[in-house]
Design a protein around this motif. Structure first.
Motif, PDB file in Angstrom:
ATOM      1  N   ASN A   1       2.598   2.521  -3.727  1.00 22.48           N
ATOM      2  CA  ASN A   1       2.180   2.649  -2.325  1.00 22.48           C
ATOM      3  C   ASN A   1       1.826   1.195  -1.726  1.00 22.48           C
ATOM      4  O   ASN A   1       1.230   0.204  -2.199  1.00 22.48           O
TER       5      ASN A   1
ATOM      6  N   TYR B   1      -5.115   4.478   3.485  1.00 28.38           N
ATOM      7  CA  TYR B   1      -6.370   4.497   2.571  1.00 28.38           C
ATOM      8  C   TYR B   1      -6.846   2.965   3.018  1.00 28.38           C
ATOM      9  O   TYR B   1      -6.151   2.054   2.727  1.00 28.38           O
TER      10      TYR B   1
ATOM     11  N   GLU C   1       9.477  10.210   4.108  1.00 31.54           N
ATOM     12  CA  GLU C   1       9.639  11.617   4.680  1.00 31.54           C
ATOM     13  C   GLU C   1      10.036  10.997   6.130  1.00 31.54           C
ATOM     14  O   GLU C   1      10.894  11.674   6.551  1.00 31.54           O
TER      15      GLU C   1
ATOM     16  N   TYR D   1     -12.172  13.082  -3.593  1.00 33.83           N
ATOM     17  CA  TYR D   1     -10.869  13.244  -3.151  1.00 33.83           C
ATOM     18  C   TYR D   1     -10.358  14.449  -2.481  1.00 33.83           C
ATOM     19  O   TYR D   1     -10.471  15.446  -3.026  1.00 33.83           O
TER      20      TYR D   1
ATOM     21  N   LYS E   1      13.316  13.354   2.473  1.00 33.69           N
ATOM     22  CA  LYS E   1      12.427  14.455   1.774  1.00 33.69           C
ATOM     23  C   LYS E   1      13.146  15.527   1.501  1.00 33.69           C
ATOM     24  O   LYS E   1      13.932  16.125   2.590  1.00 33.69           O
TER      25      LYS E   1
ATOM     26  N   TYR F   1      -6.073  10.627  -7.958  1.00 34.73           N
ATOM     27  CA  TYR F   1      -7.453  11.347  -7.573  1.00 34.73           C
ATOM     28  C   TYR F   1      -8.805  10.582  -7.636  1.00 34.73           C
ATOM     29  O   TYR F   1      -9.834  11.352  -8.282  1.00 34.73           O
TER      30      TYR F   1
ATOM     31  N   LYS G   1       2.527  19.913  -6.083  1.00 31.75           N
ATOM     32  CA  LYS G   1       3.358  18.971  -5.550  1.00 31.75           C
ATOM     33  C   LYS G   1       4.376  18.131  -6.349  1.00 31.75           C
ATOM     34  O   LYS G   1       5.530  17.851  -5.920  1.00 31.75           O
TER      35      LYS G   1
ATOM     36  N   GLN H   1       7.154  16.058  -2.454  1.00 32.87           N
ATOM     37  CA  GLN H   1       6.574  14.859  -2.565  1.00 32.87           C
ATOM     38  C   GLN H   1       7.517  13.765  -2.361  1.00 32.87           C
ATOM     39  O   GLN H   1       8.199  13.455  -3.354  1.00 32.87           O
ATOM     40  N   ALA H   2       7.723  12.975  -1.340  1.00 32.21           N
ATOM     41  CA  ALA H   2       8.939  12.184  -1.128  1.00 32.21           C
ATOM     42  C   ALA H   2       9.138  11.037  -1.912  1.00 32.21           C
ATOM     43  O   ALA H   2       9.902  10.460  -2.081  1.00 32.21           O
TER      44      ALA H   2
ATOM     45  N   SER I   1       5.833   9.003  -9.183  1.00 32.53           N
ATOM     46  CA  SER I   1       6.082   8.098  -8.175  1.00 32.53           C
ATOM     47  C   SER I   1       6.908   6.831  -8.441  1.00 32.53           C
ATOM     48  O   SER I   1       6.861   6.189  -9.577  1.00 32.53           O
TER      49      SER I   1
ATOM     50  N   TYR J   1      -3.844  -2.327  -9.077  1.00 34.64           N
ATOM     51  CA  TYR J   1      -3.380  -1.084  -8.818  1.00 34.64           C
ATOM     52  C   TYR J   1      -2.006  -0.939  -9.581  1.00 34.64           C
ATOM     53  O   TYR J   1      -1.239  -1.819  -9.156  1.00 34.64           O
ATOM     54  N   ARG J   2      -1.976  -0.083 -10.641  1.00 37.73           N
ATOM     55  CA  ARG J   2      -0.627   0.094 -11.285  1.00 37.73           C
ATOM     56  C   ARG J   2      -0.070  -1.022 -11.910  1.00 37.73           C
ATOM     57  O   ARG J   2       1.310  -1.383 -11.826  1.00 37.73           O
TER      58      ARG J   2
ATOM     59  N   GLU K   1       7.546   1.293  -8.943  1.00 33.99           N
ATOM     60  CA  GLU K   1       6.580   1.506  -9.914  1.00 33.99           C
ATOM     61  C   GLU K   1       7.098   1.655 -11.289  1.00 33.99           C
ATOM     62  O   GLU K   1       6.520   1.382 -12.256  1.00 33.99           O
TER      63      GLU K   1
HETATM   64  N1  EPU Z   1       2.864  12.110   2.308  1.00 33.46           N
HETATM   65  C1  EPU Z   1       3.779  12.430   3.121  1.00 33.46           C
HETATM   66  N2  EPU Z   1       5.050  13.142   2.737  1.00 33.46           N
HETATM   67  C2  EPU Z   1       5.013  13.145   1.087  1.00 33.46           C
HETATM   68  C3  EPU Z   1       4.135  12.683   0.390  1.00 33.46           C
HETATM   69  C4  EPU Z   1       2.925  12.221   1.008  1.00 33.46           C
HETATM   70  O1  EPU Z   1       3.468  12.300   4.334  1.00 33.46           O
HETATM   71  O2  EPU Z   1       6.224  13.634   1.096  1.00 33.46           O
HETATM   72  C5  EPU Z   1       1.583  11.592   2.893  1.00 33.46           C
HETATM   73  C6  EPU Z   1       0.513  12.583   3.137  1.00 33.46           C
HETATM   74  O3  EPU Z   1      -0.118  12.289   4.316  1.00 33.46           O
HETATM   75  C7  EPU Z   1      -0.360  12.653   2.059  1.00 33.46           C
HETATM   76  C8  EPU Z   1      -0.366  11.101   1.620  1.00 33.46           C
HETATM   77  O4  EPU Z   1       0.771  10.746   1.775  1.00 33.46           O
HETATM   78  O5  EPU Z   1      -1.505  13.273   2.272  1.00 33.46           O
HETATM   79  C9  EPU Z   1      -0.952  10.856   0.293  1.00 33.46           C
HETATM   80  O6  EPU Z   1      -0.103  11.889  -0.679  1.00 33.46           O
HETATM   81  P1  EPU Z   1      -0.552  11.972  -2.120  1.00 33.46           P
HETATM   82  O7  EPU Z   1      -2.132  12.498  -2.125  1.00 33.46           O
HETATM   83  O8  EPU Z   1       0.011  12.881  -2.786  1.00 33.46           O
HETATM   84  O9  EPU Z   1      -0.912  10.734  -2.902  1.00 33.46           O
HETATM   85  P2  EPU Z   1       0.188   9.467  -2.972  1.00 33.46           P
HETATM   86  O10 EPU Z   1      -0.821   8.299  -2.264  1.00 33.46           O
HETATM   87  O11 EPU Z   1       1.544   9.966  -2.479  1.00 33.46           O
HETATM   88  C10 EPU Z   1      -0.806   8.542  -5.051  1.00 33.46           C
HETATM   89  C11 EPU Z   1      -0.241   8.131  -6.664  1.00 33.46           C
HETATM   90  C12 EPU Z   1      -0.059   9.449  -7.498  1.00 33.46           C
HETATM   91  C13 EPU Z   1      -1.244  10.138  -7.433  1.00 33.46           C
HETATM   92  C14 EPU Z   1      -1.731  10.498  -6.215  1.00 33.46           C
HETATM   93  C15 EPU Z   1      -3.089  11.366  -6.107  1.00 33.46           C
HETATM   94  C16 EPU Z   1       0.859   5.904  -6.259  1.00 33.46           C
HETATM   95  C17 EPU Z   1       2.176   5.190  -6.217  1.00 33.46           C
HETATM   96  N3  EPU Z   1       0.958   7.354  -6.474  1.00 33.46           N
HETATM   97  O12 EPU Z   1       0.201   9.235  -4.643  1.00 33.46           O
HETATM   98  O13 EPU Z   1       0.466   9.036  -8.538  1.00 33.46           O
HETATM   99  O14 EPU Z   1      -1.031  11.284  -8.349  1.00 33.46           O
HETATM  100  O15 EPU Z   1      -2.024   9.235  -5.349  1.00 33.46           O
HETATM  101  O16 EPU Z   1      -4.088  10.344  -6.717  1.00 33.46           O
HETATM  102  O17 EPU Z   1      -0.169   5.455  -6.195  1.00 33.46           O
HETATM  103  C18 EPU Z   1       2.179   8.483 -10.174  1.00 33.46           C
HETATM  104  O18 EPU Z   1       1.738   7.169 -10.164  1.00 33.46           O
HETATM  105  O19 EPU Z   1       3.308   8.568 -10.770  1.00 33.46           O
HETATM  106  C19 EPU Z   1       1.599   9.301  -9.253  1.00 33.46           C
HETATM  107  C20 EPU Z   1       1.928  10.640  -9.030  1.00 33.46           C
END
Ligand code: EPU
Length: 338
Positions: free
Chosen positions: A241, A262, A278, A194, A283, A128, A225, A296-297, A237, A161-162, A333
């Motif tokens: 990403n 992003y 997904e 965020y 998913k 976030y 989630k 959360q895929a 995760s 990043y990570r 990761e």
């Molecule tokens: N999305 C999908 N399908 C899904 C999941 C996500 O389409 O099943 C798309 C949606 O558009 C959503 C976007 O992906 O808006 C982003 O999803 P989310 O906000 O959950 O964030 P993320 O990019 O998937 C990253 C971090 C998470 C962290 C969140 C919030 C990485 C690898 N992961 O996830 O970190 O909590 O942002 O900041 O950078 C972790 O590292 O273990 C972790 C959970």
């Protein structure tokens, strides 16, 4: 110091993978850690801390050292800021709650991240809009070779990043024993930009949020989630990403106009792996006890008795399918122990 034989590591890794440590010891002090590293009877050592970012795929022959160093203390403070030293074995979320109880700001966005404080710098945990490096001052780590404690500044850690030096040049060479963080005591800098946090605060009817409100919002978003490792084994995760060039991104967007992204700078874009997975139809899919989380895929889960190799096979299947459909390579990761 008691070295036990044939201990199941299931309670020591959040994926809940049942592998055996042939030899296991709890590490509760620095002098003990030094002595253990010098033990010639066990030349190979394996370090486990919160166990929240690893996938174990086989029994461990080496001496498993569970880092359980405890303690939090203030090392410096003025009117505005406080610097705290936290021993590696302190649970991360308990630390966040401790900072909120003292009204110290900086960690609220990083609420509910599984794992221990000592491993937070290894992958520069983030969520976030905030990363560990934003509050990090330095850490101490024991050199495995000569058992000396070495200080690492923020620059020394080479955060990305990570990513950090502990995943690269320094991998396997140090055991982080403590971490120093600088937090605010007044004029907290809030990170509410965020999208999901803003929405959650609105739903909570909070207009002027405190750091506690932000933490509550993050806890609520994450709980909706992300699976709770106490209920369903997982490591957050599983993949990073992917970061792609503008050219690659534009090609992808042409084919898939609704691709979320992003923008990092003019030439780099991060694509959410969750979306890629997904789109490939994974998913919520389950293969035996290994699965792709339904909400959360990018989180792979262990529904109970999955073996590490089954999770790994699923990860490889996901990687292959995403590469074929999108031409994008996913990198784990999570640290895979093969
Ligand atoms: N999305 C999908 N399908 C899904 C999941 C996500 O389409 O099943 C798309 C949606 O558009 C959503 C976007 O992906 O808006 C982003 O999803 P989310 O906000 O959950 O964030 P993320 O990019 O998937 C990253 C971090 C998470 C962290 C969140 C919030 C990485 C690898 N992961 O996830 O970190 O909590 O942002 O900041 O950078 C972790 O590292 O273990 C972790 C959970």
């Amino acid at each position: 110091m008691e070295i036990k034989d044939n201990i199941s590591l299931k309670p020591y890794n959040t994926f809940g993978i049942d592998v055996i440590a042939k030899h296991f010891v709890e590490v509760t002090g620095l002098a003990q850690l030094q002595r253990l590293l010098q033990l010639s009877a066990y030349p190979d050592k394996f370090i486990i801390s919160g166990g929240s970012n690893m996938l174990l795929t086989k029994d461990i022959e080496a001496l498993v050292m569970h880092i359980n160093l405890k303690g939090i203390r203030i090392v410096e403070e003025d009117q505005e800021t406080v610097t705290i030293k936290i021993m590696a074995g302190e649970n991360w979320h308990d630390l966040v709650l401790w900072t909120l109880d003292h009204d110290y700001g900086g960690l609220e966005n990083l609420s509910l991240i599984p794992g221990n404080t000592g491993t937070a710098p290894i992958q520069n945990i983030g969520a976030y809009g905030v990363e560990l490096k934003d509050v990090f001052v330095g850490c101490e780590a024991m050199n495995v070779q000569n058992q000396e404690l070495q200080a690492f500044s923020k620059e020394d850690c080479q955060f990305g990043y990570r990513d950090s030096i502990f995943k690269n040049k320094a991998k396997g060479k140090y055991i982080i024993t403590s971490v120093m963080l600088k937090l605010t005591k007044a004029n907290h800098k809030l990170h509410t930009f965020y999208g999901a946090i803003e929405d959650e605060l609105k739903q909570m009817n909070v207009v002027t949020p405190t750091i506690r409100d932000i933490s509550n919002a993050v806890v609520s978003i994450r709980s909706k989630k992300l699976p709770d490792p106490k209920e369903i084994g997982n490591s957050g995760s599983f993949f990073k990403n992917p970061v792609v060039s503008k050219k690659t991104f534009e090609k992808l967007q042409k084919k898939h106009p609704n691709v979320p992204f992003y923008k990092m700078d003019d030439d780099t874009y991060k694509i959410p792996t969750g979306w890629l997975i997904e789109q490939c139809g994974f998913k919520g899919k389950r293969f035996g006890d290994a699965g792709v989380h339904e909400k959360q895929a990018l989180v792979l889960v262990n529904y109970g008795n999955a073996r590490g190799v089954e999770i790994l096979e699923l990860a490889e299947k996901v990687q292959k399918t995403v590469a074929t459909k999108f031409g994008i390579r996913l990198f784990p990761e999570v640290n895979i122990i093969k």
